[in-house]
Design a protein around this motif. Structure first.
Motif, PDB file in Angstrom:
ATOM      1  N   GLY A  39      98.400  64.045 -14.566  1.00  0.00           N
ATOM      2  CA  GLY A  39      97.289  63.102 -14.621  1.00  0.00           C
ATOM      3  C   GLY A  39      97.327  62.286 -15.903  1.00  0.00           C
ATOM      4  O   GLY A  39      97.103  61.075 -15.891  1.00  0.00           O
ATOM      5  N   ALA A  40      97.651  62.963 -16.997  1.00  0.00           N
ATOM      6  CA  ALA A  40      97.704  62.279 -18.291  1.00  0.00           C
ATOM      7  C   ALA A  40      98.813  61.229 -18.317  1.00  0.00           C
ATOM      8  O   ALA A  40      98.624  60.109 -18.790  1.00  0.00           O
ATOM      9  CB  ALA A  40      97.916  63.311 -19.401  1.00  0.00           C
ATOM     10  N   ILE A  41      99.973  61.593 -17.803  1.00  0.00           N
ATOM     11  CA  ILE A  41     101.099  60.648 -17.795  1.00  0.00           C
ATOM     12  C   ILE A  41     100.733  59.388 -17.028  1.00  0.00           C
ATOM     13  O   ILE A  41     100.978  58.266 -17.471  1.00  0.00           O
ATOM     14  CB  ILE A  41     102.344  61.304 -17.148  1.00  0.00           C
ATOM     15  CG1 ILE A  41     102.941  62.344 -18.104  1.00  0.00           C
ATOM     16  CG2 ILE A  41     103.382  60.247 -16.796  1.00  0.00           C
ATOM     17  CD1 ILE A  41     104.211  62.979 -17.586  1.00  0.00           C
ATOM     18  N   LYS A  42     100.120  59.615 -15.887  1.00  0.00           N
ATOM     19  CA  LYS A  42      99.739  58.477 -15.071  1.00  0.00           C
ATOM     20  C   LYS A  42      98.803  57.538 -15.832  1.00  0.00           C
ATOM     21  O   LYS A  42      98.985  56.315 -15.838  1.00  0.00           O
ATOM     22  CB  LYS A  42      99.051  59.004 -13.807  1.00  0.00           C
ATOM     23  CG  LYS A  42      98.398  57.956 -12.950  1.00  0.00           C
ATOM     24  CD  LYS A  42      99.366  57.397 -11.937  1.00  0.00           C
ATOM     25  CE  LYS A  42      98.708  56.309 -11.086  1.00  0.00           C
ATOM     26  NZ  LYS A  42      97.669  56.835 -10.223  1.00  0.00           N
ATOM     27  N   ARG A  43      97.813  58.111 -16.495  1.00  0.00           N
ATOM     28  CA  ARG A  43      96.869  57.273 -17.193  1.00  0.00           C
ATOM     29  C   ARG A  43      97.514  56.587 -18.398  1.00  0.00           C
ATOM     30  O   ARG A  43      97.214  55.429 -18.709  1.00  0.00           O
ATOM     31  CB  ARG A  43      95.647  58.094 -17.637  1.00  0.00           C
ATOM     32  CG  ARG A  43      94.569  57.275 -18.311  1.00  0.00           C
ATOM     33  CD  ARG A  43      94.059  56.127 -17.414  1.00  0.00           C
ATOM     34  NE  ARG A  43      93.594  56.587 -16.126  1.00  0.00           N
ATOM     35  CZ  ARG A  43      92.322  56.806 -15.823  1.00  0.00           C
ATOM     36  NH1 ARG A  43      91.392  56.571 -16.718  1.00  0.00           N
ATOM     37  NH2 ARG A  43      91.982  57.223 -14.625  1.00  0.00           N
ATOM     38  N   ALA A  44      98.422  57.298 -19.038  1.00  0.00           N
ATOM     39  CA  ALA A  44      99.120  56.686 -20.171  1.00  0.00           C
ATOM     40  C   ALA A  44      99.806  55.409 -19.719  1.00  0.00           C
ATOM     41  O   ALA A  44      99.658  54.348 -20.333  1.00  0.00           O
ATOM     42  CB  ALA A  44     100.135  57.676 -20.743  1.00  0.00           C
ATOM     43  N   LYS A  45     100.529  55.522 -18.621  1.00  0.00           N
ATOM     44  CA  LYS A  45     101.220  54.337 -18.117  1.00  0.00           C
ATOM     45  C   LYS A  45     100.225  53.226 -17.811  1.00  0.00           C
ATOM     46  O   LYS A  45     100.443  52.066 -18.140  1.00  0.00           O
ATOM     47  CB  LYS A  45     101.992  54.689 -16.852  1.00  0.00           C
ATOM     48  CG  LYS A  45     103.201  55.585 -17.089  1.00  0.00           C
ATOM     49  CD  LYS A  45     104.002  55.666 -15.801  1.00  0.00           C
ATOM     50  CE  LYS A  45     104.893  56.889 -15.748  1.00  0.00           C
ATOM     51  NZ  LYS A  45     105.396  57.132 -14.376  1.00  0.00           N
ATOM     52  N   ALA A  46      99.138  53.615 -17.151  1.00  0.00           N
ATOM     53  CA  ALA A  46      98.147  52.611 -16.765  1.00  0.00           C
ATOM     54  C   ALA A  46      97.548  51.934 -17.991  1.00  0.00           C
ATOM     55  O   ALA A  46      97.131  50.781 -17.942  1.00  0.00           O
ATOM     56  CB  ALA A  46      97.050  53.262 -15.932  1.00  0.00           C
ATOM     57  N   MET A  47      97.517  52.677 -19.102  1.00  0.00           N
ATOM     58  CA  MET A  47      96.966  52.110 -20.324  1.00  0.00           C
ATOM     59  C   MET A  47      98.022  51.311 -21.099  1.00  0.00           C
ATOM     60  O   MET A  47      97.766  50.831 -22.196  1.00  0.00           O
ATOM     61  CB  MET A  47      96.428  53.233 -21.223  1.00  0.00           C
ATOM     62  CG  MET A  47      95.208  53.945 -20.669  1.00  0.00           C
ATOM     63  SD  MET A  47      94.783  55.417 -21.645  1.00  0.00           S
ATOM     64  CE  MET A  47      94.096  54.665 -23.136  1.00  0.00           C
ATOM     65  N   GLY A  48      99.203  51.226 -20.519  1.00  0.00           N
ATOM     66  CA  GLY A  48     100.257  50.479 -21.189  1.00  0.00           C
ATOM     67  C   GLY A  48     100.948  51.253 -22.298  1.00  0.00           C
ATOM     68  O   GLY A  48     101.629  50.677 -23.150  1.00  0.00           O
ATOM     69  N   LEU A  49     100.772  52.556 -22.276  1.00  0.00           N
ATOM     70  CA  LEU A  49     101.454  53.393 -23.271  1.00  0.00           C
ATOM     71  C   LEU A  49     102.730  53.962 -22.668  1.00  0.00           C
ATOM     72  O   LEU A  49     102.690  54.531 -21.574  1.00  0.00           O
ATOM     73  CB  LEU A  49     100.540  54.547 -23.702  1.00  0.00           C
ATOM     74  CG  LEU A  49      99.262  54.150 -24.444  1.00  0.00           C
ATOM     75  CD1 LEU A  49      98.356  55.366 -24.627  1.00  0.00           C
ATOM     76  CD2 LEU A  49      99.624  53.537 -25.801  1.00  0.00           C
ATOM     77  N   ALA A  50     103.828  53.810 -23.361  1.00  0.00           N
ATOM     78  CA  ALA A  50     105.085  54.345 -22.849  1.00  0.00           C
ATOM     79  C   ALA A  50     105.167  55.828 -23.210  1.00  0.00           C
ATOM     80  O   ALA A  50     104.811  56.243 -24.304  1.00  0.00           O
ATOM     81  CB  ALA A  50     106.261  53.592 -23.448  1.00  0.00           C
TER      82      ALA A  50
END
Lengths: 342, 342
Positions: free
Chosen positions: A256-267
DNA sequence: TTGTAAGCGTTATCAC
DNA sequence: GTGATAACGCTTACAA
């Protein structure tokens, strides 16, 4: 196709023209019965569609060939896997498994244990070690064999598990080794869940050992779902200074965290590293793959079955079985980004 | 803390100085017993740590307040969810659930059913409708209430489920509507699994209805794992002409397929569209999110519990409960790419 | 090798 | 209100 009442041993005996004792022997100790009789009896069994009644049998023989397991919930993949393996091992030994779930509630767990004892369970599998002393008292007063799993047991309680705190510390040391100093944690709900609590403790221990301020670790607890992991991640990113690494209490939260990171534009892991725990299937399937602690859930289930069967049989056995868990290094954990504020 | 043998009703009776009948009444119909006696009895119960013996009770009362469920495996998320909800609903009604798993083997299923009947189950939950006539005979001869789930039942067998073929046809029509003509399928293992088989049938039906050659549909069967979905996808891409859309029999296979597509340098959905079935949590979490059939597994479990309890109680009830499933359109299904050879 | 009969722990039907 | 007591379906000495 009408509702016939269930046939009993004496029905079979009457049809076969023998005594109930003989029928019973045919079913349990066929060797004690001569071939001709046996065939006659079995034919009657077939004809009537007889199935032995468990209650009658249990009552008379004082044995049930049954073990019980009380797990928090079946909806957690790790328990589903482990219990499936546990069951397979038991079935192989001719033992039936009764599963109950407690919803992470110690009172419900105690209630379920009572029910299972009442049902004549020969032994019990329980998850984790944290429960009221009264529950342990009950078990011990009854001389009820039990095995704890998914964690270490206290005292000399038999268990098949691993040290959650130690494993969490291990993954934390790896994170530190990669240069991270700003670390956050998304934990499972720790209330009534010693595994989740131990993992938090392990992370803190490792920080402390590295000379960092363990109390400063931002921890957000989240239920077991991708969505909650995502939400917790977003909240954690508001923390200042922003973590460069987020250690998660389980793989579901981490995904879940990885997904949100991507969505937030964080690599991931360039901007933020994320780690999991458990190594369920999805851990190697998410992109980037999850650095996590590999726990052999099926093997643990099988080993728990073996130990429990030994305890029930009164055999000598190693009562404290520590299962090896391994750090699995994958793409989601990378070196800490260079600080721009130097 | 020594091994005391389990106290019985008569132990309690002796300690309380009453008859066993009174103790039994205190526990079952407290209203029939005067307060003073009741207190004395309950104190004795407490003191001895008495728990009623299930076998004795079942034998004497001919009731068990127990239902059984035979599921293929706990390792499939959809059953784990549905059964968890099923159990919660039963617990709310004071009924205990016995779970057994068959490993998708009809013989084992029949065996488990026998065991559950032997244990006095008042009713059974079974998955799907395909099983030997002999199994249905057994159930009906015994007048054993049962509910089928996750599929429609044949004849007037009670069920709480949905039309797998129809749902698969629906998603296939959507795929066709998006312009796809080269379609492949990754199916679950259809042997001994009518849900998986129905889904394949549904896809073929939709193709046929659209005037396409249903027999030409390339289908690869794969076990329930990401990895197998990936492998099947790669194999399917070797097919000529190469599919522009891959319909998967479940979400797990679809997620595996998406992953492999990306690894092969194929964009989803630009180069190849992929669809799933079930709408488990991960379906909305994978990138791109999975177009799939949403099945309300928990609701199905709850409804199955209600129906089964009604059948057991002999109440009038709608015996055929069709659960609504919905097409969830998400990013993994896009328009068919323009053919370059057109 | 087979039958007889005494339980196993509970509920339920009678009396009292 | 409470107590005897007979089931319930099976196993298991013990006898035959």
């Amino acid at each position: 196709m009408k509702d016939s009442p269930r046939p009993t041993l004496s029905d079979v005996a009457r049809v076969a023209g023998v005594s109930t004792a003989t029928v019973s022997r045919c079913l349990n100790e066929p060797g004690l019965v001569v071939q001709a009789t046996r065939e006659r009896v079995l034919r009657a069994v077939e004809e009537l569609g007889y199935t032995p009644d468990f209650s009658g049998r249990a009552l008379a023989s004082r044995r049930t060939n049954t073990v019980g397991a009380v797990i928090p919930t079946m909806e957690n993949a790790i328990f589903a896997r482990g219990i499936q393996a546990f069951q397979e091992a038991l079935t192989g030994a001719g033992v039936t498994l009764l599963v109950a779930s407690s919803g992470y509630d110690p009172e419900q767990e105690a209630q379920q244990i009572q029910t299972l004892i009442g049902r004549g369970a020969d032994g019990l599998l329980l998850i984790g070690a944290a429960r009221p002393a009264s529950t342990y008292d009950l078990l011990k007063r009854r001389g009820m064999p039990f095995v704890l799993a998914w964690n270490l047991g206290a005292g000399d309680d038999p268990f098949v598990g691993f040290d959650n705190a130690d494993a969490a510390a291990r993954i934390t040391r790896k994170v530190l080794e990669m240069g991270h100093r700003e670390i956050g944690m998304i934990a499972g709900v720790t209330a009534m869940n010693d595994r989740a609590a131990d993992r938090v403790r392990g992370v803190r221990n490792a920080l402390r050992d590295a000379g960092l301020d363990a109390d400063a670790l931002p921890v957000i607890e989240a239920p077991y779902s991708f969505e909650d992991g995502s939400r917790a991640f977003e909240a954690l990113m508001q923390h200042s200074p922003r973590p460069t690494a987020v250690i998660c209490g389980n793989d579901v939260l981490a995904v879940g965290a990885i997904k949100r990171a991507k969505a937030m534009g964080l690599a991931v892991p360039e901007d933020v590293s994320i780690t999991g725990f458990d190594d369920i299937d999805i851990a190697s399937f998410v992109t980037p793959a999850l650095t996590t602690i590999h726990v052999p859930h099926r093997r643990m289930g099988t080993a728990a079955a073996q130990l429990l069967l030994q305890l029930i049989a009164g055999e000598q056995a190693r009562r404290r079985v520590e299962i090896d868990v391994e750090l699995r290094m994958r793409g989601s954990l990378g070196p800490a980004p260079q600080t721009t504020t130097g």
